[in-house]
Design a protein around this motif. Structure first.
Motif, PDB file in Angstrom:
ATOM      1  N   LEU A 103     -64.539  21.356  27.991  1.00 41.67           N
ATOM      2  CA  LEU A 103     -63.553  22.249  28.055  1.00 41.67           C
ATOM      3  C   LEU A 103     -62.546  22.077  29.328  1.00 41.67           C
ATOM      4  N   ILE A 104     -63.050  21.393  30.404  1.00 36.63           N
ATOM      5  CA  ILE A 104     -61.937  21.236  31.393  1.00 36.63           C
ATOM      6  C   ILE A 104     -60.934  20.096  30.775  1.00 36.63           C
ATOM      7  N   LEU A 105     -61.467  19.129  30.265  1.00 37.43           N
ATOM      8  CA  LEU A 105     -60.483  18.200  29.589  1.00 37.43           C
ATOM      9  C   LEU A 105     -59.731  18.775  28.556  1.00 37.43           C
ATOM     10  N   PHE A 106     -60.258  19.456  27.904  1.00 39.08           N
ATOM     11  CA  PHE A 106     -59.386  20.234  26.764  1.00 39.08           C
ATOM     12  C   PHE A 106     -58.284  20.933  27.413  1.00 39.08           C
ATOM     13  N   VAL A 107     -58.555  21.786  28.268  1.00 39.32           N
ATOM     14  CA  VAL A 107     -57.329  22.713  29.034  1.00 39.32           C
ATOM     15  C   VAL A 107     -56.467  21.819  29.614  1.00 39.32           C
ATOM     16  N   VAL A 108     -56.799  20.827  30.343  1.00 37.30           N
ATOM     17  CA  VAL A 108     -56.206  19.855  31.147  1.00 37.30           C
ATOM     18  C   VAL A 108     -55.109  19.052  30.005  1.00 37.30           C
ATOM     19  N   GLY A 109     -55.775  18.646  28.847  1.00 39.80           N
ATOM     20  CA  GLY A 109     -54.918  17.925  27.899  1.00 39.80           C
ATOM     21  C   GLY A 109     -53.862  18.968  27.323  1.00 39.80           C
ATOM     22  N   LEU A 110     -54.222  20.003  27.046  1.00 35.12           N
ATOM     23  CA  LEU A 110     -53.098  21.173  26.409  1.00 35.12           C
ATOM     24  C   LEU A 110     -51.958  21.261  27.318  1.00 35.12           C
ATOM     25  N   ALA A 111     -52.461  21.254  28.820  1.00 34.38           N
ATOM     26  CA  ALA A 111     -51.292  21.552  29.701  1.00 34.38           C
ATOM     27  C   ALA A 111     -50.462  20.108  30.018  1.00 34.38           C
ATOM     28  N   VAL A 112     -50.984  18.794  29.709  1.00 31.06           N
ATOM     29  CA  VAL A 112     -50.419  17.678  29.858  1.00 31.06           C
ATOM     30  C   VAL A 112     -49.423  17.334  28.308  1.00 31.06           C
ATOM     31  N   PHE A 113     -49.945  18.021  27.370  1.00 33.70           N
ATOM     32  CA  PHE A 113     -49.205  17.916  26.208  1.00 33.70           C
ATOM     33  C   PHE A 113     -47.866  18.806  26.208  1.00 33.70           C
ATOM     34  N   ILE A 114     -48.030  19.914  26.665  1.00 31.76           N
ATOM     35  CA  ILE A 114     -47.131  20.905  26.895  1.00 31.76           C
ATOM     36  C   ILE A 114     -45.886  20.336  27.825  1.00 31.76           C
ATOM     37  N   ILE A 115     -46.420  19.870  28.976  1.00 28.96           N
ATOM     38  CA  ILE A 115     -45.246  19.112  29.818  1.00 28.96           C
ATOM     39  C   ILE A 115     -44.789  17.922  29.299  1.00 28.96           C
ATOM     40  N   TYR A 116     -45.402  17.140  28.413  1.00 27.89           N
ATOM     41  CA  TYR A 116     -45.020  16.198  27.698  1.00 27.89           C
ATOM     42  C   TYR A 116     -43.946  16.268  26.574  1.00 27.89           C
ATOM     43  N   GLU A 117     -44.028  17.506  26.066  1.00 27.19           N
ATOM     44  CA  GLU A 117     -43.259  17.971  25.099  1.00 27.19           C
ATOM     45  C   GLU A 117     -41.820  18.335  25.666  1.00 27.19           C
ATOM     46  N   VAL A 118     -42.044  19.279  26.591  1.00 26.36           N
ATOM     47  CA  VAL A 118     -40.968  19.869  27.349  1.00 26.36           C
ATOM     48  C   VAL A 118     -40.067  18.746  28.154  1.00 26.36           C
ATOM     49  N   GLN A 119     -40.603  17.776  28.660  1.00 30.01           N
ATOM     50  CA  GLN A 119     -40.100  16.620  29.549  1.00 30.01           C
ATOM     51  C   GLN A 119     -39.410  15.385  28.687  1.00 30.01           C
ATOM     52  N   VAL A 120     -40.148  15.208  27.500  1.00 27.57           N
ATOM     53  CA  VAL A 120     -39.561  13.865  26.765  1.00 27.57           C
ATOM     54  C   VAL A 120     -38.464  14.112  26.299  1.00 27.57           C
ATOM     55  N   SER A 121     -37.831  15.462  25.996  1.00 25.05           N
ATOM     56  CA  SER A 121     -36.679  15.566  25.539  1.00 25.05           C
ATOM     57  C   SER A 121     -35.543  15.538  26.386  1.00 25.05           C
ATOM     58  N   GLY A 122     -35.724  15.427  27.831  1.00 23.40           N
ATOM     59  CA  GLY A 122     -34.941  15.602  28.887  1.00 23.40           C
ATOM     60  C   GLY A 122     -34.415  14.346  29.116  1.00 23.40           C
ATOM     61  N   GLU A 123     -34.004  14.018  30.587  1.00 25.00           N
ATOM     62  CA  GLU A 123     -33.469  12.677  31.057  1.00 25.00           C
ATOM     63  C   GLU A 123     -34.401  11.832  31.079  1.00 25.00           C
TER      64      GLU A 123
END
Length: 561
Positions: A297-317
């Motif tokens: 569950l810890i890895l699942f929650v951390v993975g969701l956070a990493v995925f959201i951050i990735y989707e937000v940042q990958v479209s930036g600079e």
């Protein structure tokens, strides 16, 4: 134990169903396979041709073919249900291993999400009804009917071993299976083209796909007569693209269940095959050490956070994309490393497991093993292409090192997880461990016994105090079951739950749009955008399917541990 009953001098096989006995089973299977291959190749040709501008095949042609296939499949399913209900001899056996409750539950869940996707699709195409072809609105409506009918059919008939109209049934099942594969292929191609269009638009490149000028994108470039310029239209458009992963998994789940039904057509079962072991009741987190579920569950929650951050940042600079890739690869390296170690520990625990291997013929298990091995090839291919690009190409920086470690761990994790799951599926259920008889006392552990047989045992003293509580001499010997909550069983349950949760988060990331293969320029620069896009778009769907199929298999491992 043989799959088919052989007549013997003392025991006669169960009464066969009425009608002539099937002479050549392989002939009927060959006919249905040839039908499926031809229909699937036709669907492949239209679907792949409809994805490119240079081929004069339009999406309306693809929708028309899929709609016709779904209507025919619905008619055949209704005929099957009516015929099996009115013919009492149609179903003499049921396969206890086919269609477990967690597989049917997953089918229902993905089916509900597919229905929501069809609502979004209908709303999207209805937003500009005056300039759309009728087939584009009719297709999601027919697909909704197909999903409802097929889900009910698989829920009530997944265990059937039908014995009437064998060739017609095989052809119908294969045609329905082919329809699901065609729907899966259309969804994969549409989603891949959408991802390629989004990537090319973000980098200012021209796309070679029809989606650049197709009405589905809602772009007004090129004089599109049907622009998607309203807020509700854009919500519908983005909504059904985000629901594509559930539609993809629904089609694959249905295909696997239909294949098992196809294998069971005309199958003769013994009583042990027909009834099998009673499925244990699923009690989540029961008889576990809680370490596996908590860490998962810890890895699942951390993975969701990493995925959201990735989707937000990958479209930036560019700098933010670099940070997003570093965080993405770092999480995956940690997750894959832990999964590899845990899978290895599960295989080591099995070295001390005394349960016998289940050697019975089981089409469901055979299919699960084949799908695990076959689907893993997609991720193997991507990983080896990445390894060559990183090792041979330049420059060698932090991102290249993370990419290389990620590819190597991906290969190791798939390999050791497959070994653990396949060995787990072939283990007998709990309670089949051979009994130890310490101090050479064969009578120890007997509760109710046949007294005559008990005195006949070697080195068994007279035990007049043992008596049967039943009237008359009993016939059977009951052995005390193994103690509940054994440490090996607890460890295996923890391992199964940990791997299950990790596979879920590793399915969510690529299924909902994470594409580090294109954001990371190493492979794109080494192979070229066209070749690398073809490799990823062909192999990645198999990798995504592997994760969800591993989840289903690990749930079965958890229940049977």
């Amino acid at each position: 134990m043989s799959e088919e009953l052989a007549p013997g001098p003392k025991e006669s096989p169960p009464a066969p169903p009425r009608g002539p006995r099937e002479v050549w089973k392989k002939g009927g299977r060959l006919l249905s396979v040839l039908l499926a291959v031809n229909v699937l190749l036709l669907a492949c040709t239209l679907i792949s041709g409809g994805a490119f501008n240079k081929v004069a095949v339009y999406d309306t042609d693809v929708f028309a073919l899929l709609t016709a296939m779904m209507l025919l499949a619905v008619l055949w399913i209704l005929f099957y249900l009516l015929r099996s209900a009115r013919c009492p001899d149609a179903l003499p056996y049921l396969d206890a291993h086919a269609g477990p409750i967690w597989l049917r539950g997953g089918l229902v869940l993905f089916g509900i999400c597919t229905l929501v996707m069809d609502v979004f699709k209908t709303g999207y195409y209805s937003s500009f009804f005056e300039c759309q072809s009728v087939i584009k609105i009719l297709h999601p409506l027919i697909q909704a009917v197909f999903v409802i009918v097929q889900t009910y059919f698989l829920w009530v008939s997944a265990k059937d071993c039908i014995h009437v109209h064998l060739d017609l049934t095989r052809c119908g099942l294969m045609f329905t299976l082919t329809t699901n594969l065609a729907i899966w292929m259309a969804a994969v191609v549409d989603e891949s083209v959408h991802q390629a269009h989004s990537y090319s638009s973000a980098h200012g490149n021209a796309s070679h796909t029809r989606l650049t000028s197709d009405q589905r994108t809602g772009s007004t470039a090129g004089g599109d007569p049907c622009p998607c310029d309203t807020a509700i239209c854009q919500i519908f458009q983005q909504g059904y693209f985000y629901l594509y992963p559930f539609n993809i998994e629904y089609s694959l789940f249905a295909s696997t269940m239909l294949y098992v039904m196809w294998k069971n057509v005309g199958r003769l079962l013994t009583s042990s095959h027909g009834h099998g072991h009673a499925p244990p009741r699923v009690s989540l987190f029961r008889e576990t050490f809680f370490a596996g579920p908590v860490l998962g569950l810890i890895l699942f929650v951390v993975g969701l956070a990493v995925f959201i951050i990735y989707e937000v940042q990958v479209s930036g600079e560019g700098s933010r994309t670099q940070e997003a890739l570093v965080s993405y690869y770092s999480f995956n390296i940690v997750c894959l490393g832990l999964m590899t170690l845990v899978s290895l520990s599960g295989s080591v625990i099995y070295r001390f497991d005394r349960r016998a291997m289940d050697q019975h013929k089981n089409p469901t298990r055979t299919l699960d093993v084949g799908l695990l091995m076959g689907a893993a090839l997609g991720q193997y291919a991507i990983s080896y292409y990445s390894i060559v690009a990183v090792v041979v190409g330049t420059p060698r920086d932090l991102l290249g090192g993370l990419n290389l470690a990620h590819a190597l761990l991906m290969i190791a994790q798939h390999t050791f997880q497959n070994v653990f799951i396949i060995e787990s599926l072939h283990r007998g259920p709990p309670g089949e461990e051979p009994r130890e008889t310490p101090n050479k006392e064969p009578c120890q552990g007997l509760t109710f016994a046949n007294l005559d047989a008990l005195h006949a045992l070697p080195a068994c003293p007279s035990t007049p105090r043992l008596a049967s509580p039943l009237e008359g001499p009993p016939e059977a010997v009951t052995i005390i079951s193994t103690p509940r909550g054994h440490w090996r069983r607890r460890c295996l349950k923890d391992i199964s739950l940990f791997l299950l949760l990790c596979n879920v988060i590793l399915w969510i990331m690529p299924a909902f749009g994470a594409r580090p293969h294109f954001s990371n320029r190493v492979e794109v620069d080494f192979y070229g955008s066209s070749l690398w896009a073809a490799i990823v778009n062909i192999c990645l769907p198999f990798g995504i399917f592997y994760r969800m199929h591993a989840v289903s298999s690990l749930l079965e491992v958890y229940v049977l541990s």
